[in-house]
Design a protein around this motif. Sequence first.
Motif, PDB file in Angstrom:
ATOM      1  N   MET A   1       0.825  -1.174   0.000  1.00 22.68           N
ATOM      2  CA  MET A   1       0.000   0.000   0.000  1.00 22.68           C
ATOM      3  C   MET A   1       0.876   1.247   0.000  1.00 22.68           C
ATOM      4  SD  MET A   1      -2.449   1.295   3.008  1.00 22.68           S
ATOM      5  CE  MET A   1      -1.441   2.617   3.605  1.00 22.68           C
ATOM      6  N   PRO A   2       1.587   1.522  -1.057  1.00 26.80           N
ATOM      7  CA  PRO A   2       2.401   2.736  -1.081  1.00 26.80           C
ATOM      8  C   PRO A   2       1.524   3.982  -1.163  1.00 26.80           C
ATOM      9  CG  PRO A   2       2.590   1.553  -3.154  1.00 26.80           C
ATOM     10  CD  PRO A   2       1.740   0.724  -2.245  1.00 26.80           C
ATOM     11  N   SER A   3       2.036   5.065  -0.630  1.00 21.37           N
ATOM     12  CA  SER A   3       1.303   6.334  -0.643  1.00 21.37           C
ATOM     13  C   SER A   3       1.941   7.288  -1.639  1.00 21.37           C
ATOM     14  CB  SER A   3       1.344   6.955   0.750  1.00 21.37           C
ATOM     15  OG  SER A   3       2.659   7.398   1.037  1.00 21.37           O
ATOM     16  N   ARG A   4       1.343   8.439  -1.764  1.00 23.90           N
ATOM     17  CA  ARG A   4       1.914   9.503  -2.589  1.00 23.90           C
ATOM     18  C   ARG A   4       3.171   9.996  -1.874  1.00 23.90           C
ATOM     19  NH1 ARG A   4      -2.137  12.823  -2.221  1.00 23.90           N
ATOM     20  NH2 ARG A   4      -1.202  14.098  -0.622  1.00 23.90           N
ATOM     21  N   PRO A   5       4.316   9.977  -2.538  1.00 26.81           N
ATOM     22  CA  PRO A   5       5.564  10.384  -1.866  1.00 26.81           C
ATOM     23  C   PRO A   5       5.694  11.901  -1.747  1.00 26.81           C
ATOM     24  CG  PRO A   5       6.000   9.761  -4.126  1.00 26.81           C
ATOM     25  CD  PRO A   5       4.543   9.492  -3.891  1.00 26.81           C
ATOM     26  N   ALA A   6       6.550  12.306  -0.839  1.00 24.46           N
ATOM     27  CA  ALA A   6       6.927  13.716  -0.690  1.00 24.46           C
ATOM     28  C   ALA A   6       8.393  13.822  -1.098  1.00 24.46           C
ATOM     29  CB  ALA A   6       6.749  14.165   0.751  1.00 24.46           C
ATOM     30  N   LEU A   7       8.711  14.823  -1.873  1.00 22.41           N
ATOM     31  CA  LEU A   7      10.077  15.022  -2.353  1.00 22.41           C
ATOM     32  C   LEU A   7      10.673  16.254  -1.705  1.00 22.41           C
ATOM     33  CD1 LEU A   7      12.249  14.036  -4.348  1.00 22.41           C
ATOM     34  CD2 LEU A   7      11.216  15.548  -6.045  1.00 22.41           C
ATOM     35  N   VAL A   8      11.842  16.079  -1.075  1.00 21.07           N
ATOM     36  CA  VAL A   8      12.560  17.181  -0.427  1.00 21.07           C
ATOM     37  C   VAL A   8      13.993  17.123  -0.919  1.00 21.07           C
ATOM     38  CG1 VAL A   8      13.218  18.241   1.759  1.00 21.07           C
ATOM     39  CG2 VAL A   8      11.120  16.906   1.623  1.00 21.07           C
ATOM     40  N   VAL A  11      15.783  13.727  -1.503  1.00 19.02           N
ATOM     41  CA  VAL A  11      15.208  12.697  -0.631  1.00 19.02           C
ATOM     42  C   VAL A  11      13.719  12.533  -0.946  1.00 19.02           C
ATOM     43  CG1 VAL A  11      14.729  12.054   1.764  1.00 19.02           C
ATOM     44  CG2 VAL A  11      16.851  13.221   1.199  1.00 19.02           C
ATOM     45  N   VAL A  12      13.298  11.282  -1.109  1.00 25.10           N
ATOM     46  CA  VAL A  12      11.885  10.973  -1.302  1.00 25.10           C
ATOM     47  C   VAL A  12      11.397  10.251  -0.047  1.00 25.10           C
ATOM     48  CG1 VAL A  12      12.321   8.810  -2.550  1.00 25.10           C
ATOM     49  CG2 VAL A  12      10.157  10.002  -2.855  1.00 25.10           C
ATOM     50  N   ARG A  21       4.192  -3.799   9.015  1.00 27.12           N
ATOM     51  CA  ARG A  21       3.488  -2.545   9.332  1.00 27.12           C
ATOM     52  C   ARG A  21       3.675  -1.570   8.172  1.00 27.12           C
ATOM     53  NH1 ARG A  21       2.120  -2.752  14.663  1.00 27.12           N
ATOM     54  NH2 ARG A  21       3.581  -3.701  16.092  1.00 27.12           N
ATOM     55  N   VAL A  22       2.816  -0.553   8.164  1.00 32.64           N
ATOM     56  CA  VAL A  22       2.996   0.522   7.186  1.00 32.64           C
ATOM     57  C   VAL A  22       3.981   1.497   7.811  1.00 32.64           C
ATOM     58  CG1 VAL A  22       1.897   2.346   5.855  1.00 32.64           C
ATOM     59  CG2 VAL A  22       0.673   0.210   6.274  1.00 32.64           C
ATOM     60  N   ARG A  23       5.141   1.604   7.213  1.00 36.36           N
ATOM     61  CA  ARG A  23       6.227   2.433   7.748  1.00 36.36           C
ATOM     62  C   ARG A  23       6.412   3.688   6.912  1.00 36.36           C
ATOM     63  NH1 ARG A  23       7.193  -0.014  12.553  1.00 36.36           N
ATOM     64  NH2 ARG A  23       7.746  -2.177  12.303  1.00 36.36           N
ATOM     65  N   LEU A  24       6.968   4.683   7.539  1.00 40.75           N
ATOM     66  CA  LEU A  24       7.422   5.879   6.845  1.00 40.75           C
ATOM     67  C   LEU A  24       8.900   5.669   6.565  1.00 40.75           C
ATOM     68  CD1 LEU A  24       6.176   8.617   6.053  1.00 40.75           C
ATOM     69  CD2 LEU A  24       7.072   9.529   8.177  1.00 40.75           C
ATOM     70  N   ALA A  25       9.320   5.888   5.330  1.00 39.87           N
ATOM     71  CA  ALA A  25      10.716   5.642   4.962  1.00 39.87           C
ATOM     72  C   ALA A  25      11.220   6.753   4.060  1.00 39.87           C
ATOM     73  CB  ALA A  25      10.843   4.293   4.257  1.00 39.87           C
ATOM     74  N   ALA A  26      12.524   7.001   4.115  1.00 40.31           N
ATOM     75  CA  ALA A  26      13.175   8.013   3.274  1.00 40.31           C
ATOM     76  C   ALA A  26      14.249   7.346   2.438  1.00 40.31           C
ATOM     77  CB  ALA A  26      13.787   9.115   4.134  1.00 40.31           C
ATOM     78  N   TYR A  27      14.276   7.690   1.151  1.00 39.69           N
ATOM     79  CA  TYR A  27      15.238   7.116   0.211  1.00 39.69           C
ATOM     80  C   TYR A  27      15.982   8.227  -0.508  1.00 39.69           C
ATOM     81  CZ  TYR A  27      12.537   2.833   0.773  1.00 39.69           C
ATOM     82  OH  TYR A  27      11.903   1.740   1.294  1.00 39.69           O
ATOM     83  N   ASN A  28      17.231   7.957  -0.850  1.00 45.37           N
ATOM     84  CA  ASN A  28      18.011   8.865  -1.679  1.00 45.37           C
ATOM     85  C   ASN A  28      17.475   8.732  -3.102  1.00 45.37           C
ATOM     86  OD1 ASN A  28      20.224   9.471  -3.675  1.00 45.37           O
ATOM     87  ND2 ASN A  28      21.157  10.218  -1.777  1.00 45.37           N
ATOM     88  N   LEU A  29      17.077   9.827  -3.702  1.00 43.92           N
ATOM     89  CA  LEU A  29      16.462   9.810  -5.023  1.00 43.92           C
ATOM     90  C   LEU A  29      17.432   9.335  -6.100  1.00 43.92           C
ATOM     91  CD1 LEU A  29      13.838  10.466  -6.538  1.00 43.92           C
ATOM     92  CD2 LEU A  29      14.692  12.775  -6.839  1.00 43.92           C
ATOM     93  N   LEU A  35      17.538   5.612   3.502  1.00 46.19           N
ATOM     94  CA  LEU A  35      18.240   6.483   4.456  1.00 46.19           C
ATOM     95  C   LEU A  35      17.797   6.197   5.889  1.00 46.19           C
ATOM     96  CD1 LEU A  35      18.028   9.801   2.415  1.00 46.19           C
ATOM     97  CD2 LEU A  35      19.950   8.200   2.555  1.00 46.19           C
ATOM     98  N   TRP A  36      16.492   6.048   6.088  1.00 49.54           N
ATOM     99  CA  TRP A  36      15.940   5.701   7.390  1.00 49.54           C
ATOM    100  C   TRP A  36      14.508   5.209   7.214  1.00 49.54           C
ATOM    101  CZ3 TRP A  36      11.578   8.458   8.360  1.00 49.54           C
ATOM    102  CH2 TRP A  36      11.460   9.719   7.825  1.00 49.54           C
TER     103      TRP A  36
END
Length: 127
Positions: A1-8, A11-12, A21-29, A35-36
């Motif tokens: 169940m992926p959600s709409r990502p946020a881009l900063v 970092v996505v 569980r449904v986790r919040l995660a950050a990836y290097n674009l 990343l975490w």
Amino acid sequence: MPSRPALVGEVVIWCAWLKERVRLAAYNLATGRLLWQTGASEKLHEFSFCSPPLVYDGDIFALAFRMAEKMRVYYLLRLGLDGEVKWTLRLGSVLVPPKKGRRVRPFLSAAVRWAPPASLLPAPEGI
């Protein structure tokens, strides 16, 4: 169940089903490297996220819940871009009905308790 990502920047940040569980995660674009994720945090290990992340003013805001006995307790969380918790705000709780096959009283399955914090209540007129 992926959600709409946020881009900063590079970092996505998004919610995805990771480790039960449904986790919040950050990836290097650029590299796709993780990343975490919130499952690695002792403070956030029990939370399942139920909204896409919102990035505002350099922080991440998301709705999440965790189980407490027979209740699903909902929170608004504010995290830094490094995944560290800045604060949590309890929004309310919902009674979770028993699994199928067990008798449930209809009014119990819809029981909701709401406890708004004083800062969200409107100020009385004339003050």
